[in-house]
Scaffold this motif. Structure first.
Motif, short mmCIF file in Angstrom:
data_model
loop_
_atom_site.label_atom_id
_atom_site.label_comp_id
_atom_site.label_asym_id
_atom_site.label_seq_id
_atom_site.Cartn_x
_atom_site.Cartn_y
_atom_site.Cartn_z
N TYR A 1 0.80 -1.09 -0.02
CA TYR A 1 0.03 0.01 0.03
C TYR A 1 0.81 1.28 0.11
O TYR A 1 0.53 2.46 -0.52
CB TYR A 1 -0.97 0.02 1.26
N ASN A 2 2.09 1.16 0.89
CA ASN A 2 2.84 2.27 0.69
C ASN A 2 3.43 2.69 -0.69
O ASN A 2 3.84 3.64 -1.09
CB ASN A 2 4.10 2.26 1.72
N VAL A 3 3.85 1.53 -1.39
CA VAL A 3 4.26 1.56 -2.75
C VAL A 3 3.20 2.45 -3.45
O VAL A 3 3.69 3.47 -4.43
CB VAL A 3 4.77 -0.01 -3.33
N LEU A 4 1.78 2.05 -3.49
CA LEU A 4 0.89 2.49 -3.97
C LEU A 4 0.79 4.01 -3.75
O LEU A 4 0.74 4.81 -4.72
CB LEU A 4 -0.50 1.98 -3.63
N ILE A 5 1.11 4.58 -2.50
CA ILE A 5 1.14 5.84 -2.10
C ILE A 5 2.20 6.72 -2.89
O ILE A 5 2.03 7.47 -3.49
CB ILE A 5 1.22 6.09 -0.57
N GLN A 6 3.33 5.94 -3.04
CA GLN A 6 4.34 6.84 -3.31
C GLN A 6 4.20 6.86 -5.02
O GLN A 6 4.83 7.73 -5.79
CB GLN A 6 5.70 6.02 -3.13
N VAL A 7 3.79 5.64 -5.51
CA VAL A 7 3.37 5.85 -7.12
C VAL A 7 2.55 6.97 -7.34
O VAL A 7 3.01 7.85 -8.18
CB VAL A 7 2.76 4.49 -7.55
N VAL A 8 1.37 7.10 -6.45
CA VAL A 8 0.41 8.29 -6.59
C VAL A 8 1.57 9.72 -6.35
O VAL A 8 1.14 10.33 -7.44
CB VAL A 8 -0.71 8.19 -5.81
N PHE A 9 2.01 9.67 -5.52
CA PHE A 9 2.67 11.06 -5.35
C PHE A 9 3.85 11.17 -6.22
O PHE A 9 3.80 12.64 -6.68
CB PHE A 9 3.49 11.02 -3.73
N ARG A 10 4.65 10.18 -6.47
CA ARG A 10 5.73 10.57 -7.59
C ARG A 10 5.30 10.96 -8.79
O ARG A 10 5.72 11.71 -9.65
CB ARG A 10 6.57 9.49 -7.72
N VAL A 11 4.05 10.19 -9.23
CA VAL A 11 3.60 10.37 -10.60
C VAL A 11 2.79 11.77 -10.58
O VAL A 11 3.24 12.44 -11.64
CB VAL A 11 2.47 9.17 -10.83
N GLN A 12 2.17 11.90 -9.63
CA GLN A 12 1.54 13.51 -9.67
C GLN A 12 2.69 14.45 -9.66
O GLN A 12 2.70 15.56 -10.26
CB GLN A 12 0.80 13.70 -8.31
N ARG B 1 11.93 6.44 -4.65
CA ARG B 1 10.86 6.69 -3.59
C ARG B 1 9.74 5.89 -3.24
O ARG B 1 9.26 5.53 -2.46
CB ARG B 1 10.54 8.19 -3.78
N PHE B 2 9.26 5.48 -4.64
CA PHE B 2 7.88 4.70 -4.34
C PHE B 2 7.99 3.39 -4.27
O PHE B 2 6.95 2.49 -3.95
CB PHE B 2 7.07 5.06 -5.59
N LEU B 3 9.32 2.58 -4.16
CA LEU B 3 9.83 1.31 -3.91
C LEU B 3 10.65 1.04 -2.74
O LEU B 3 10.04 0.46 -1.81
CB LEU B 3 10.49 0.65 -5.43
N PHE B 4 11.61 1.87 -2.63
CA PHE B 4 12.45 1.49 -1.44
C PHE B 4 11.90 2.30 -0.22
O PHE B 4 12.09 1.33 0.84
CB PHE B 4 13.87 2.16 -1.83
N LEU B 5 11.57 3.38 0.01
CA LEU B 5 11.11 3.97 1.10
C LEU B 5 9.92 3.37 1.73
O LEU B 5 9.85 3.05 2.88
CB LEU B 5 10.70 5.45 0.87
N PRO B 6 8.82 3.07 0.88
CA PRO B 6 7.73 2.04 1.55
C PRO B 6 8.07 0.83 2.04
O PRO B 6 7.62 0.49 3.39
CB PRO B 6 6.68 1.87 0.24
N LEU C 1 16.37 -8.44 -2.90
CA LEU C 1 15.29 -7.73 -3.73
C LEU C 1 15.90 -6.31 -3.66
O LEU C 1 15.94 -5.64 -5.14
CB LEU C 1 14.04 -7.69 -2.84
N ALA C 2 16.55 -5.76 -2.65
CA ALA C 2 17.03 -4.28 -2.86
C ALA C 2 18.13 -4.08 -4.06
O ALA C 2 18.23 -3.13 -4.89
CB ALA C 2 17.30 -3.75 -1.55
N LEU C 3 18.83 -5.37 -3.84
CA LEU C 3 20.22 -5.43 -4.75
C LEU C 3 19.74 -5.46 -6.17
O LEU C 3 20.33 -4.78 -7.22
CB LEU C 3 21.09 -6.38 -4.32
#
Length: 539
Positions: A16-27, A289-294, A334-336
């Motif tokens: 869900y946090n990824v979804l938030i960041q996708v919305v934020f960053r795309v906006q 931001r929308f993958l790593f931070l969430p 996964l991060a690598l």
């Protein structure tokens, strides 16, 4: 709640946090491209660098330490004392806002009022918006502690959408208003954010679900500070842990937003160049931001709930240690993989991305070099996010205090390097200084993880190893896509650009296929532990 249940909730929270960041960053991505056509790059620089830095500094300093401390431990806690502690963020935010606003107005260079009018209004509005957002802090912590994973998505998505719509409408209809637009929109954004939390809990506390879950709050006034008669108003152990994190907060903020502090306080770039740098920086950090931070935020909650802070792996329940080690190894892997993929393909497609996004203003000059360097930084950012997520979750109070001195040394080193490198290399120097700083932080976290699991059978740092075949495919993809960019991109027309994109897609498919067949442990972990209950309703 078992470790697997916590993992299931953490996975959903991360998603869900990824979804938030996708919305934020795309906006933000679309908004920057749009506003550049109506607002000067100098105004963009002042808003996205100077004023946003004021807002994020106040918010981070006032709440970060409280969040980390109050989310530590189990749900068996004295919520009255926790709420009392969290409300300290508001007066602390007021003090930080007043002090920093005075610095922004009196000690920093004030923009030319003929080109960027209403700067004072902007400073006051962004400082006030930070204080307004802190009013939601008790609700946010309670929601995170009880794994209300949808609330954050709803609140932040609604407020971000309102902000975007208001910005677009205002910029189109009243472009001459300049900073008035962004000041007004920022206040509306934080106001809507707080209102969403208040409305949600008002309805939730009246619902049967609240009683079913034995929720520790029965009415909205329970979220206000209280002074009980038979017990201290504050949990002093929790308060001391907060103080330890608070001493670290400023240093971490300097490391996180260091280039903006250098630009703001040392005037190494004019406002126009700051605007261009910020646009490129937003584009470069879009995926990060929308993958790593969430992932970092969500699995920090997982680790603090599964493992007890300050105890070694041998002193913890072995079932919990097994789960935590498996999750950490998979997250590192996964991060690598995500970081390497972004670095390799981002390097070859930087100029094309900038040309599509902003035209020759961004794709010529230092823009492509800046974005290529940022792609390398993304790899380090990915690994650091996961390793620090675990490290901060299990550190004792004494270890947190000792690490503050490490952060102080890193902060001073980073600021010195930034100033030196930008004088030699321009804005690219910021990214290089960030890379060195991130490398040092990763080294510390890796050493801590090694010591933590040294006496156990677990080796989560094995997640940093790649199979030889995958390494070869990465090298092959890097060579082919770089050669393709030289031959087909970016001033030879769209047909050549499409050929370059097609070649990149084939290489990406080769990388993805190789990962699927070689990283079987990661795939197996995702299938057996992350996703079995992924679609089930929260309990």
């Amino acid at each position: 709640m078992t470790s697997q249940d916590i993992l299931n909730h953490a996975t959903k929270l991360a998603s869900y946090n990824v979804l938030i960041q996708v919305v934020f960053r795309v906006q933000t991505f679309v908004l920057n491209a749009f506003t550049l056509r109506y607002i000067s790059k100098e105004v963009i620089g002042v808003v996205n660098v100077r004023l946003t830095l004021l807002y994020t500094t106040v918010v981070f300093l006032a709440r970060e330490a409280f969040r980390r401390a109050c989310l530590s431990g189990s749900n068996e806690r004295n919520w009255t004392q926790v709420i009392n502690l969290l409300w300290i963020t508001v007066p602390l935010g007021v003090v930080c806002s007043l002090l920093l606003s005075w610095i922004w107005l009196q000690l920093l260079e004030v923009p030319d009022p003929r080109r960027i009018p209403h700067y004072e209004i902007g400073v006051m509005a962004f400082g006030l918006s930070a204080v307004v957002e802190l009013l939601a802090e008790p609700f946010w912590v309670v929601a995170q502690a009880h794994l209300f994973i949808k609330l954050k998505v709803i609140a932040e998505s609604v407020s971000a959408t309102v902000r975007s719509i208001l910005t677009v409408v205002s910029v189109v209809l009243f472009p001459q208003w300049g900073l008035y637009i962004f000041a007004f929109v920022q206040l509306v954004y934080t106001g809507v954010l707080v209102l969403c939390y208040v409305i949600y809990f008002t309805k939730f506390l009246k619902s049967p679900e609240s009683q079913k879950k034995s929720f520790p709050f029965s009415r909205l006034t329970d979220f206000l500070p209280k002074f009980p008669k038979n017990q201290p108003a504050l949990d002093w152990k929790l308060s001391l842990l907060t103080w330890s994190f608070f001493k670290q907060s400023f240093l971490k903020q300097v490391l996180t937003e260091g280039e903006r502090y250098v630009m703001t306080f040392l005037n190494v770039l004019n406002f126009g160049d700051q605007g261009v740098y910020d646009v490129v920086n937003n584009l470069g950090s879009l995926v990060a931001r929308f993958l790593f931070l969430p992932i970092e935020e969500s699995f920090y909650i997982f680790f603090v709930k599964v493992l007890e802070r300050g105890k070694s792996a041998k002193q913890q329940p072995q079932e919990d240690v097994n789960m935590a080690a498996a999750v950490l190894e998979s997250l590192i892997k996964l991060a690598l993989l995500m970081g390497l993929t972004i670095t390799i393909f981002g390097y070859a497609f930087s100029q094309l991305a900038l040309d599509i996004y902003g035209g020759s203003v961004l794709s010529s000059g230092s823009g492509p070099s800046l974005l290529r360097c940022y792609c390398v930084y993304v790899l380090l950012l990915a690994i650091n996010g996961v390793t620090e997520c675990f490290t901060f979750a299990v550190m004792s109070k004494e270890e947190v205090d000792r690490y503050n001195f490490v952060m102080l040394a890193l902060s001073l080193t980073f600021l010195s390097l930034s100033y030196f490198l930008i004088s030699v290399l321009g804005s690219v120097g910021f990214i290089l200084a960030n890379c060195l700083n991130m490398g040092l932080r990763i080294s510390h976290s890796i050493y801590y993880i090694y010591r933590y699991f040294r006496d156990s059978i677990h080796r989560p740092l094995e997640g940093l190893r790649l199979s030889p075949s995958l390494i070869l495919v990465y090298i092959f993809s890097a060579v082919v896509t770089t050669f393709s960019e030289v031959v087909f991109c970016c001033d030879k027309g769209w047909l050549y650009r499409l050929i370059h994109i097609f070649i990149g897609a084939l290489c990406f498919l080769a990388v993805f296929t190789t990962i699927f067949f070689t990283e079987t442990k990661l795939i197996s972990f995702a299938k057996t532990r992350l996703f079995p209950r992924y679609l089930k309703k929260d309990t």
